[in-house]
Design a protein around this motif. Structure first.
Motif, PDB file in Angstrom:
ATOM      1  N   GLU A  77       0.811  -1.222   0.000  1.00 42.49           N
ATOM      2  CA  GLU A  77       0.000   0.000   0.000  1.00 42.49           C
ATOM      3  C   GLU A  77       0.847   1.277   0.000  1.00 42.49           C
ATOM      4  N   PRO A  78       1.834   1.419   0.904  1.00 48.34           N
ATOM      5  CA  PRO A  78       2.641   2.642   0.844  1.00 48.34           C
ATOM      6  C   PRO A  78       3.460   2.751  -0.443  1.00 48.34           C
ATOM      7  N   LEU A  79       3.986   1.623  -0.946  1.00 48.96           N
ATOM      8  CA  LEU A  79       4.733   1.691  -2.204  1.00 48.96           C
ATOM      9  C   LEU A  79       3.815   2.025  -3.372  1.00 48.96           C
ATOM     10  N   ALA A  80       2.586   1.517  -3.360  1.00 48.77           N
ATOM     11  CA  ALA A  80       1.625   1.843  -4.419  1.00 48.77           C
ATOM     12  C   ALA A  80       1.319   3.338  -4.408  1.00 48.77           C
ATOM     13  N   ALA A  81       1.186   3.922  -3.221  1.00 48.88           N
ATOM     14  CA  ALA A  81       0.941   5.369  -3.122  1.00 48.88           C
ATOM     15  C   ALA A  81       2.122   6.151  -3.691  1.00 48.88           C
ATOM     16  N   LEU A  82       3.330   5.710  -3.408  1.00 43.83           N
ATOM     17  CA  LEU A  82       4.515   6.380  -3.933  1.00 43.83           C
ATOM     18  C   LEU A  82       4.611   6.237  -5.449  1.00 43.83           C
ATOM     19  N   ARG A  83       4.324   5.037  -5.971  1.00 43.75           N
ATOM     20  CA  ARG A  83       4.342   4.838  -7.426  1.00 43.75           C
ATOM     21  C   ARG A  83       3.299   5.730  -8.097  1.00 43.75           C
ATOM     22  N   GLU A  84       2.109   5.807  -7.513  1.00 44.67           N
ATOM     23  CA  GLU A  84       1.038   6.638  -8.052  1.00 44.67           C
ATOM     24  C   GLU A  84       1.460   8.103  -8.078  1.00 44.67           C
ATOM     25  N   TRP A  85       2.059   8.567  -6.991  1.00 40.84           N
ATOM     26  CA  TRP A  85       2.525   9.954  -6.930  1.00 40.84           C
ATOM     27  C   TRP A  85       3.558  10.208  -8.027  1.00 40.84           C
ATOM     28  N   ALA A  86       4.513   9.298  -8.165  1.00 43.76           N
ATOM     29  CA  ALA A  86       5.566   9.472  -9.174  1.00 43.76           C
ATOM     30  C   ALA A  86       4.980   9.523 -10.578  1.00 43.76           C
ATOM     31  N   GLU A  87       4.033   8.633 -10.874  1.00 42.54           N
ATOM     32  CA  GLU A  87       3.424   8.623 -12.202  1.00 42.54           C
ATOM     33  C   GLU A  87       2.610   9.892 -12.445  1.00 42.54           C
ATOM     34  N   ALA A  88       1.926  10.381 -11.411  1.00 45.03           N
ATOM     35  CA  ALA A  88       1.090  11.577 -11.556  1.00 45.03           C
ATOM     36  C   ALA A  88       1.918  12.852 -11.706  1.00 45.03           C
ATOM     37  N   HIS A  89       3.112  12.882 -11.136  1.00 42.29           N
ATOM     38  CA  HIS A  89       3.904  14.118 -11.106  1.00 42.29           C
ATOM     39  C   HIS A  89       5.179  14.068 -11.932  1.00 42.29           C
ATOM     40  N   MET A  90       5.374  12.995 -12.695  1.00 48.33           N
ATOM     41  CA  MET A  90       6.610  12.858 -13.455  1.00 48.33           C
ATOM     42  C   MET A  90       6.816  13.994 -14.448  1.00 48.33           C
ATOM     43  N   ALA A  91       5.759  14.436 -15.124  1.00 48.80           N
ATOM     44  CA  ALA A  91       5.892  15.527 -16.099  1.00 48.80           C
ATOM     45  C   ALA A  91       6.376  16.802 -15.413  1.00 48.80           C
ATOM     46  N   SER A 126       9.938  18.640 -16.124  1.00 50.07           N
ATOM     47  CA  SER A 126       9.960  20.056 -16.485  1.00 50.07           C
ATOM     48  C   SER A 126      10.904  20.833 -15.564  1.00 50.07           C
ATOM     49  N   ALA A 127      10.842  20.568 -14.281  1.00 51.53           N
ATOM     50  CA  ALA A 127      11.734  21.238 -13.330  1.00 51.53           C
ATOM     51  C   ALA A 127      13.191  20.885 -13.607  1.00 51.53           C
ATOM     52  N   ASN A 128      13.462  19.628 -13.980  1.00 51.14           N
ATOM     53  CA  ASN A 128      14.829  19.218 -14.312  1.00 51.14           C
ATOM     54  C   ASN A 128      15.340  19.954 -15.544  1.00 51.14           C
ATOM     55  N   ARG A 129      14.489  20.071 -16.564  1.00 49.95           N
ATOM     56  CA  ARG A 129      14.902  20.790 -17.785  1.00 49.95           C
ATOM     57  C   ARG A 129      15.184  22.253 -17.473  1.00 49.95           C
ATOM     58  N   ARG A 130      14.329  22.902 -16.660  1.00 46.13           N
ATOM     59  CA  ARG A 130      14.567  24.302 -16.273  1.00 46.13           C
ATOM     60  C   ARG A 130      15.897  24.428 -15.551  1.00 46.13           C
ATOM     61  N   SER A 131      16.154  23.523 -14.630  1.00 41.71           N
ATOM     62  CA  SER A 131      17.395  23.571 -13.864  1.00 41.71           C
ATOM     63  C   SER A 131      18.619  23.395 -14.772  1.00 41.71           C
ATOM     64  N   GLU A 132      18.518  22.451 -15.723  1.00 41.27           N
ATOM     65  CA  GLU A 132      19.634  22.230 -16.658  1.00 41.27           C
ATOM     66  C   GLU A 132      19.884  23.461 -17.517  1.00 41.27           C
ATOM     67  N   ARG A 133      18.812  24.139 -17.972  1.00 44.56           N
ATOM     68  CA  ARG A 133      18.965  25.364 -18.775  1.00 44.56           C
ATOM     69  C   ARG A 133      19.605  26.477 -17.956  1.00 44.56           C
ATOM     70  N   GLN A 134      19.246  26.598 -16.690  1.00 47.63           N
ATOM     71  CA  GLN A 134      19.798  27.630 -15.834  1.00 47.63           C
ATOM     72  C   GLN A 134      21.271  27.389 -15.550  1.00 47.63           C
ATOM     73  N   GLN A 135      21.678  26.137 -15.477  1.00 44.50           N
ATOM     74  CA  GLN A 135      23.071  25.806 -15.186  1.00 44.50           C
ATOM     75  C   GLN A 135      23.941  25.899 -16.424  1.00 44.50           C
TER      76      GLN A 135
END
Length: 139
Positions: free
Chosen positions: A111-125, A129-138
């Motif tokens: 159950e806790p791992l399923a919640a974490l997987r769900e969160w990751a799938e829901a927020h991956m985009a 996006s935050a990673n790309r912004r950070s890479e552009r800034q660096q």
């Protein structure tokens, strides 16, 4: 009066003794989180939970967990078995058939791992996006 993170833990006993303290550098909770917090553990628990109460052969686990090497799957399953989260059964055939299943304790992890997987799938985009912004800034 508010308590610090380190003063809150270790106060509530579990059936087998005091709770761990994540903020204590010597606490084994850190090692356990290192083991259960990997993508391979999350995938293995998901596959085994979906099959529960049935067992799953090693080869089937490897097939269902695309990208995992035999060595990494073996190490993951050995750690989960050592922690009492996975049961292992070997049929003495040539070659041996090895089966795995979640223990009752392992089932509580789904159950806790399923919640974490769900969160990751829901927020991956958003994270991408935050990673790309950070890479552009660096750059």
């Amino acid at each position: 009066m508010t308590s610090s993170p380190t003063s809150r833990a270790s106060r509530s006993p579990s059936p087998d003794g005091p709770r761990g303290d994540l903020f204590d550098p010597q606490c084994p909770t850190r090692r356990l989180l290192d083991r259960i917090g990997t993508k391979w553990t999350s995938m293995a628990v998901k596959v085994l939970a979906e099959a529960s109460p049935e067992e799953v052969r090693f080869a089937e686990l490897q097939r269902r967990m695309a990208g995992i090497s035999q060595k990494m799957l073996s190490a993951t399953l050995q750690g989960l078995a050592r922690d009492g989260l996975v049961g292992r059964r070997v049929e003495p055939t040539v070659p041996p058939r090895v089966y795995y299943r979640l223990t009752p304790l392992g089932l509580t992890l789904e159950e806790p791992l399923a919640a974490l997987r769900e969160w990751a799938e829901a927020h991956m985009a958003e994270v991408d996006s935050a990673n790309r912004r950070s890479e552009r800034q660096q750059a």
